[in-house]
Scaffold this motif. Sequence first.
Motif: not given
Length: 507
Positions: A223-232, A337-340, A349-354, A362-364
């Motif tokens: 997996n080349l780019i982090d899904f949530n944080l969008r960095v290599p 946590m980020r809105p989704h 409506g939110y999640y942890c990006p890590i 689960p989101p808490q």
Amino acid sequence: MDFDDIRDWQGTAESLSEELQRKIEQLSLSVETPTVRVIRSWRSRKLLSQPKGQKFGFRQILEGLATLLLLQKGWTLVAIAQVLSSWNDTELEQQIIAGKDGGNIIESNDNQESSSFLKQKSKNNHNLAEDAVILLAQGILRQYECMVKGGEIVRQDDKLPPELHSAMCKLGRLYLEEGKCDRAACVHDVLERSRYPLDDNDGNNKWDLSIFRDSEFRLGNVNLIDFNLRVPTADCAETANMSGGFGEDNVIEHRLYSKLKSATEGLGRNKKDRAYTALRELIGRRSLIRQRELFNYLEDKNLTPLQKTVEEFFDRVPEVWLIDGHALQCAHCGTLMRPHPNRERYRDGYYCPIRQCSGRYPPQVKERLSPENGQLLVAKPQILVYWTAPAIDELAIFDEAKKYGLDTQLYPESDQCDIAISDRAIGIDAKSYRSPVLLALKLNRSIGGLISYHQRIVAITDELIEDYPDYISTVNSLLDKKSNIANLQIMSVSSVIKNIQEGKYAS
């Protein structure tokens, strides 16, 4: 007839394994019965044509037997998948009987030529695919560096990194080789797709390249780019370095690490190690923090001279990431946590990006922080990917060792390893590379500071082992047994913690 008794057969993966064993014995075939896990892998790789969720049938028995015989002849899974789809049931029966009688499963000269062609084509495609992925990883890093240094956006013009352009051309050829439309012509699409594993094992089918899903393609689960944080990702950095022609000086982790090391070394020999540990622990535990709390932490640790450097690792929490006017702190890793918008997947409506956190819990929400009570800071995305995320496992091991009264250090001697127990007796590094192949390649090059410890342990995050049960055995099989890593112990994080609890690391 050899197959009349099973023409109406239907069953599960478990019963298919049993039925294949019965037919192998009945036909006296010199092949091993596939396990249920192998059968499910074959289905995901399109060797078994039955759609997932439906029962297996007579066709899958024939496909299973033919696959076993072709594998025995040295065929690759890609070649097998291509030829199986071209045979009807009668032709499959004939080929299996040919194998039963000791003959070649491919009988005609035309088919023998087809076999040789498919094998050579598969080998060539594997080389092309690996070159494409390595170039893509290098191009992603080059493009990211341009964005970080110059603030440039991605444009599909002559300023595009040549590695990225070459990767897109090779990917386009792979699509055309598989008879599909070229899905690599747009750089934005390729970068977006790079947020997903190459083998599409997450079910999103973003890449849709059979070569990436082949069991013999060693970079499939990269997996080349982090899904949530969008960095290599760390996988991206290792992939880029595979060919030996791409130096690590341009890898993001190296740049960040160098900045932190140079800052702490400026404090002098007696203070630098404690400073390094304090800052790495801060980023691991407090990646979301109020500005005044950050200043207080630095003051308490006598690190005020490093304030300017440390501030570079954080951004102000943008208003767009607030939910109902508050910054939500993750209860598990402590980050923002980020809105989704997908309420079906994230009910609140939110999640942890890590990834290492959201894949485990689960989101808490731990705390809802109001920006009115003081400026809020969050670690930059690359800091979250390279330091905060791995710290989840590192801190879990460290905290457990402290709980059980062990003499333990976190990031000793400015990162000789992640956790040391009883001074130089035990050194532990936690790793979360998605690809076991890339981890083995990295360890074969160097085990870093672990070389200084009597007992050397590499701890793999448990979620990876759940996704890839053969992860540890794959790493072990690829390690250079003649080097100084011959006594390296590869185990899960939970196994390390269990050993601590059972007193196996007590001095």
